[in-house]
Design a protein around this motif. Structure first.
Motif, PDB file in Angstrom:
ATOM      1  N   ARG A 101     -10.090   4.423 -32.634  1.00 36.32           N
ATOM      2  CA  ARG A 101     -10.447   3.145 -33.229  1.00 36.32           C
ATOM      3  C   ARG A 101     -11.753   3.174 -34.019  1.00 36.32           C
ATOM      4  O   ARG A 101     -11.834   2.635 -35.122  1.00 36.32           O
ATOM      5  CB  ARG A 101     -10.574   2.064 -32.124  1.00 36.32           C
ATOM      6  N   VAL A 102     -12.776   3.758 -33.444  1.00 39.34           N
ATOM      7  CA  VAL A 102     -14.115   3.650 -34.024  1.00 39.34           C
ATOM      8  C   VAL A 102     -14.368   4.705 -35.093  1.00 39.34           C
ATOM      9  O   VAL A 102     -14.848   4.393 -36.194  1.00 39.34           O
ATOM     10  CB  VAL A 102     -15.190   3.735 -32.918  1.00 39.34           C
ATOM     11  N   PHE A 103     -14.059   5.945 -34.793  1.00 38.24           N
ATOM     12  CA  PHE A 103     -14.360   7.047 -35.700  1.00 38.24           C
ATOM     13  C   PHE A 103     -13.827   6.828 -37.119  1.00 38.24           C
ATOM     14  O   PHE A 103     -14.535   7.085 -38.100  1.00 38.24           O
ATOM     15  CB  PHE A 103     -13.817   8.361 -35.128  1.00 38.24           C
ATOM     16  N   PRO A 104     -12.588   6.305 -37.272  1.00 39.08           N
ATOM     17  CA  PRO A 104     -12.066   6.138 -38.639  1.00 39.08           C
ATOM     18  C   PRO A 104     -12.872   5.179 -39.524  1.00 39.08           C
ATOM     19  O   PRO A 104     -12.777   5.262 -40.749  1.00 39.08           O
ATOM     20  CB  PRO A 104     -10.640   5.607 -38.411  1.00 39.08           C
ATOM     21  N   VAL A 105     -13.648   4.281 -38.920  1.00 40.64           N
ATOM     22  CA  VAL A 105     -14.344   3.287 -39.736  1.00 40.64           C
ATOM     23  C   VAL A 105     -15.834   3.608 -39.916  1.00 40.64           C
ATOM     24  O   VAL A 105     -16.536   2.900 -40.647  1.00 40.64           O
ATOM     25  CB  VAL A 105     -14.201   1.866 -39.138  1.00 40.64           C
TER      26      VAL A 105
ATOM     27  N   THR B 208     -16.839  -4.995 -36.525  1.00 40.68           N
ATOM     28  CA  THR B 208     -15.433  -5.360 -36.337  1.00 40.68           C
ATOM     29  C   THR B 208     -14.982  -5.177 -34.892  1.00 40.68           C
ATOM     30  O   THR B 208     -13.881  -5.589 -34.539  1.00 40.68           O
ATOM     31  CB  THR B 208     -14.542  -4.502 -37.254  1.00 40.68           C
ATOM     32  N   PHE B 209     -15.834  -4.540 -34.066  1.00 38.70           N
ATOM     33  CA  PHE B 209     -15.498  -4.336 -32.657  1.00 38.70           C
ATOM     34  C   PHE B 209     -16.410  -5.182 -31.788  1.00 38.70           C
ATOM     35  O   PHE B 209     -17.509  -5.574 -32.187  1.00 38.70           O
ATOM     36  CB  PHE B 209     -15.654  -2.853 -32.277  1.00 38.70           C
ATOM     37  N   THR B 210     -15.945  -5.450 -30.582  1.00 37.87           N
ATOM     38  CA  THR B 210     -16.771  -6.202 -29.645  1.00 37.87           C
ATOM     39  C   THR B 210     -18.048  -5.431 -29.348  1.00 37.87           C
ATOM     40  O   THR B 210     -18.069  -4.207 -29.292  1.00 37.87           O
ATOM     41  CB  THR B 210     -15.992  -6.490 -28.349  1.00 37.87           C
TER      42      THR B 210
ATOM     43  N   LEU C 199     -21.482  -0.596 -27.455  1.00 45.04           N
ATOM     44  CA  LEU C 199     -20.729   0.179 -28.431  1.00 45.04           C
ATOM     45  C   LEU C 199     -21.576   1.304 -29.007  1.00 45.04           C
ATOM     46  O   LEU C 199     -21.070   2.404 -29.256  1.00 45.04           O
ATOM     47  CB  LEU C 199     -20.235  -0.748 -29.547  1.00 45.04           C
ATOM     48  N   GLU C 200     -22.884   1.073 -29.202  1.00 45.93           N
ATOM     49  CA  GLU C 200     -23.729   2.120 -29.775  1.00 45.93           C
ATOM     50  C   GLU C 200     -23.856   3.320 -28.834  1.00 45.93           C
ATOM     51  O   GLU C 200     -24.085   4.445 -29.283  1.00 45.93           O
ATOM     52  CB  GLU C 200     -25.101   1.567 -30.149  1.00 45.93           C
TER      53      GLU C 200
ATOM     54  N   HIS D  11     -22.562 -13.420 -25.908  1.00 44.46           N
ATOM     55  CA  HIS D  11     -21.602 -14.531 -25.985  1.00 44.46           C
ATOM     56  C   HIS D  11     -20.254 -14.100 -25.411  1.00 44.46           C
ATOM     57  O   HIS D  11     -19.588 -14.879 -24.715  1.00 44.46           O
ATOM     58  CB  HIS D  11     -21.432 -14.993 -27.433  1.00 44.46           C
ATOM     59  N   ALA D  12     -19.833 -12.871 -25.709  1.00 45.17           N
ATOM     60  CA  ALA D  12     -18.544 -12.384 -25.206  1.00 45.17           C
ATOM     61  C   ALA D  12     -18.567 -12.251 -23.683  1.00 45.17           C
ATOM     62  O   ALA D  12     -17.556 -12.520 -23.015  1.00 45.17           O
ATOM     63  CB  ALA D  12     -18.195 -11.045 -25.853  1.00 45.17           C
TER      64      ALA D  12
END
Length: 723
Positions: free
Chosen positions: A177-181, A225-227, A240-241, A338-339
């Motif tokens: 999911r992450v690597f392609p973007v 684009t990701f949580t 995520l980082e 918030h999430a």
């Protein structure tokens, strides 16, 4: 102001006009001078040269109160996490707008002192220090929150706290999911330093060539684009980082990863648009929105462990000074909480609250909702209090029924901010397509909502609505809706005047008041005002309204001086104001004069207050409180004892220069004693000795006075008992 020509009773324009107009010039709104006290009275106030607190520093203390809620162990745990996220968003906007504005003034050589007596550089220096202290405190509150969350089975962990299965899941998530973007951007002679967008979270990476041992800087943007916090199951979350940072070798194959640190830039994102006609304004605004993300930096947040060389590179390339750099513990950017606050854990959130239909609009014993127009005609004036009174079954239904009612001939509406999926917009479109006259005053310069407002304006135009982009030089901030309906005894106007936006989403979170009325005098005034906003008509005065930039300031000052006269004559006197901010010097000085005369003054201020209460010989009878909580206190109320015949005004205007001088604002006088008494009872509760609130001291500091009575919880309970 000059006289405008209203529609003759029973007549209407020929039909809807497609397209856009810019509205009349701002000189349509001529300013009436306020009451001027005599020289002796004025001198008694002006003798206090330090009578105004600095508005920017006062705002920081407002956000400090938000942070205190995040640290309050008596609040539901996930709501504390939400207040941390709100604190972050608030501070971001403060830097993007207020700090950016100060820096512009300093760069332009504008050294005019603020009303507080401070020069722009002095204000900026104080802000940078105080904001740093608040951010340090935020990090501590977040650290204290982690074990409390863990005790409830919610864990925010770092990469090295994940077990092997969780790391395996993250590796797959990254790969698929992450690597392609991701797009790594290196800095070398062939690649200049990349542009860093405002508020984006980034990884600053130092990579080393294994053979030459040369080191290079690279930037990896954490995709939005990701949580923000990645769920690894069982209510465990990792930033995520961290996931990206652990897999950087896939982005830089063949290179050694020497160091990785997160950073975040805040940029000037306030718009400066030159106005001409509306179509040019629209195009200029659309163009400026594209430029917004390229504004100069005003703040740099970095992970506290960042290598000094890396920090020097970032600061140099971004052009920020040492005082604008904040070294903070990771994770940076807590808006993602918030999430976490939205997790399905009812036991850790505020109890579920469902607004109810106002009793005078309650549905009858049938499947059909009550006819709004019958109800308003029967009761004449219905005072709504959101979110306790449902917006959907009152204001929204008012517009929707007007759109569907064959007897409705015209709808006139102001829109400042509305939701993305707006039933209000849909109803206006339906009305226009059904052949009704629909006039919509759209304020496309509502800060940070410009893009959405442009989109809805285009949709309204295409449906045949007559769209007007307000008044040149002014923002149209008033909250007005008027329905013109043909009935057996003639044409009647039904009007809504509110303190909040026509936004169904924020109406569930913001505390606001609104008046639904069939009062002819109010309807006549609102009709004149719409003519002012859409045409070249000019109205000299309004009987039941105060309208900025014409008469709000002068009207309030005159009311304050009337209270002084009542007090001196031994009649009942008193002033109570509920507002988001109190800054305007003319109104504050009038309140000081009232206090010096012995009039009791109570202010309920959510945000900024430049008035200093409790100062000997200046403001000894003035009390200032603040209430923060589950709902954002947003209504504006101006209540006067008026010699024993109380008057209450509600509307869109805060006691600020921008509201009184640079916006079209409206206050309406509540026309009946029952609704005046209802507002007085609300203020009695807010100022009660046992109500939980913050009290402002003469030195500008706010102190919390915990009490057994929670204003909002009490109103929720009253609403439940009313059902």
């Amino acid at each position: 102001m000059s006289i405008s020509i209203p529609h003759p009773e029973g007549s209407l324009d020929a039909g809807p006009v497609e397209g856009v107009t810019s509205g009349p010039p701002s000189d349509t709104f001529e300013v009436e001078p306020p009451y001027v006290p005599d020289h002796e009275e004025l001198a008694a106030v002006e003798a206090f040269e330090d009578r105004f607190a600095d508005r920017e520093l006062s705002w920081l203390r407002f956000n400090q109160r938000v942070l205190e809620l995040a640290a309050d162990p008596s609040l539901p745990l996930l709501e504390r996490a939400r207040f941390l996220a709100i604190f972050t968003s608030n501070l971001d906007e403060f830097f993007m707008v207020r700090v950016a504005g100060l820096k512009r003034r300093i760069a332009a050589g504008v050294a005019v002192r603020a009303a507080s007596g401070l020069r722009p550089r002095e204000v900026l220096d104080a802000i940078l220090v105080e904001a740093g202290q608040l951010m340090d405190r935020q990090c501590q509150v977040f650290a204290d929150l982690i074990p409390d969350l863990r005790a409830e089975g919610i864990e925010l962990v770092r990469w090295d706290q994940l077990d092997k299965e969780e790391q395996k899941y993250c590796k797959k998530f990254f790969k698929e999911r992450v690597f392609p973007v991701l797009t790594p951007l290196a800095v070398d002679p062939a690649h200049p330093f990349p542009y860093i967008s405002g508020l984006s979270l980034n990884l600053a990476v130092i990579v080393r060539h294994p053979k030459t041992h040369s080191e290079h800087f690279a930037r990896v943007k954490v995709p939005q684009t990701f949580t923000r916090f990645v769920s690894v199951g069982n209510q465990r979350f990792v930033p995520l980082e961290d996931v990206i940072g652990e897999h950087l070798k896939r982005l830089f194959p063949g290179m050694e990863i020497v160091a990785t640190h997160t950073f975040r830039v805040t940029r000037n994102e306030d718009l400066e648009v030159e106005e001409d006609d509306a179509e040019n304004l629209l195009k200029a605004l659309e163009k400026d929105l594209k430029r917004r993300r390229f504004g100069p930096p005003v703040r740099l947040e970095v992970e506290e462990t960042m290598d000094p060389r890396m920090l020097d590179l970032l600061a140099s390339e971004l052009g920020v000074s040492v005082s604008e750099v904040y070294r903070l513990p990771a994770p940076l950017d807590l808006r993602g909480l918030h999430a976490i606050a939205d997790l399905p854990r009812d036991d850790l959130q505020y109890p579920t609250f469902v607004p109810s239909t106002h009793p005078q609009l309650a549905e009858v014993e049938s499947a059909s909702p009550v006819d709004i127009f019958d109800a308003v005609r029967k009761h004449r004036n219905i005072l709504l209090h959101h979110p306790y009174d449902s917006f959907a079954t009152s204001v929204q239904r008012f517009i929707e029924q007007a759109a569907a009612d064959p007897h409705v001939l015209a709808i006139k509406q102001t829109l400042y901010r509305t939701s993305g999926d707006s039933p209000i917009i849909d109803a206006l479109v339906d009305a226009a397509e059904a052949g009704k006259q629909v006039l919509v005053i759209v304020e496309i310069k509502a800060r940070f909502d410009e893009q959405a407002n442009i989109r809805w304006a285009r949709k309204l135009e295409q449906s045949g609505c007559h769209v007007v982009y307000g008044v040149v030089g002014l923002k149209t901030h008033c909250k007005l809706s008027m329905v013109v309906r043909e009935e057996p005894d003639g044409i009647h106007r039904y009007t809504h005047i509110g303190t909040g936006n026509y936004n169904p989403k924020t109406a569930r979170l913001y505390e606001d008041l609104g008046l639904l009325t069939s009062d002819e005098a109010i309807g006549e005034d609102v009709a004149h005002l719409f003519n002012n906003l859409s045409g070249i008509s000019r109205n000299a005065r309004y009987e039941e309204l105060l309208v900025a930039p014409g008469t709000v300031r002068s009207g309030l000052v005159d009311q304050i001086h009337a209270e002084i006269e009542h007090h001196r004559a031994g009649r009942p006197s008193g002033i109570r104001i509920k507002a988001n901010s109190v800054v305007d010097e003319a109104v504050i000085d009038a309140l000081y004069l009232a206090s010096q005369a012995g009039v009791r003054v109570q202010l309920l201020v959510r945000g900024i207050c430049a008035l200093r209460p409790g100062v000997e010989r200046l403001s000894e009878t003035i009390e200032v409180r603040s209430v923060l909580g589950r709902f954002l206190e947003h209504s504006r109320v101006y209540a006067f004892e008026n010699g024993g015949e109380p008057q209450v005004w509600i509307g869109s205007a805060d006691v600020m220069h921008r509201n009184l001088d640079r916006r079209v604002e409206v206050l309406v006088r509540l026309p009946d004693s029952a609704n005046v008494a209802r507002v007085d009872a609300l203020l009695d509760l807010a100022f009660g000795p046992n109500t939980d609130s913050w009290h402002l001291g003469p030195d500008g500091t706010w102190t919390r006075h915990p009490g057994p009575i929670d204003l909002q919880a009490t109103l929720i309970e009253r609403q439940r008992r009313r059902r």
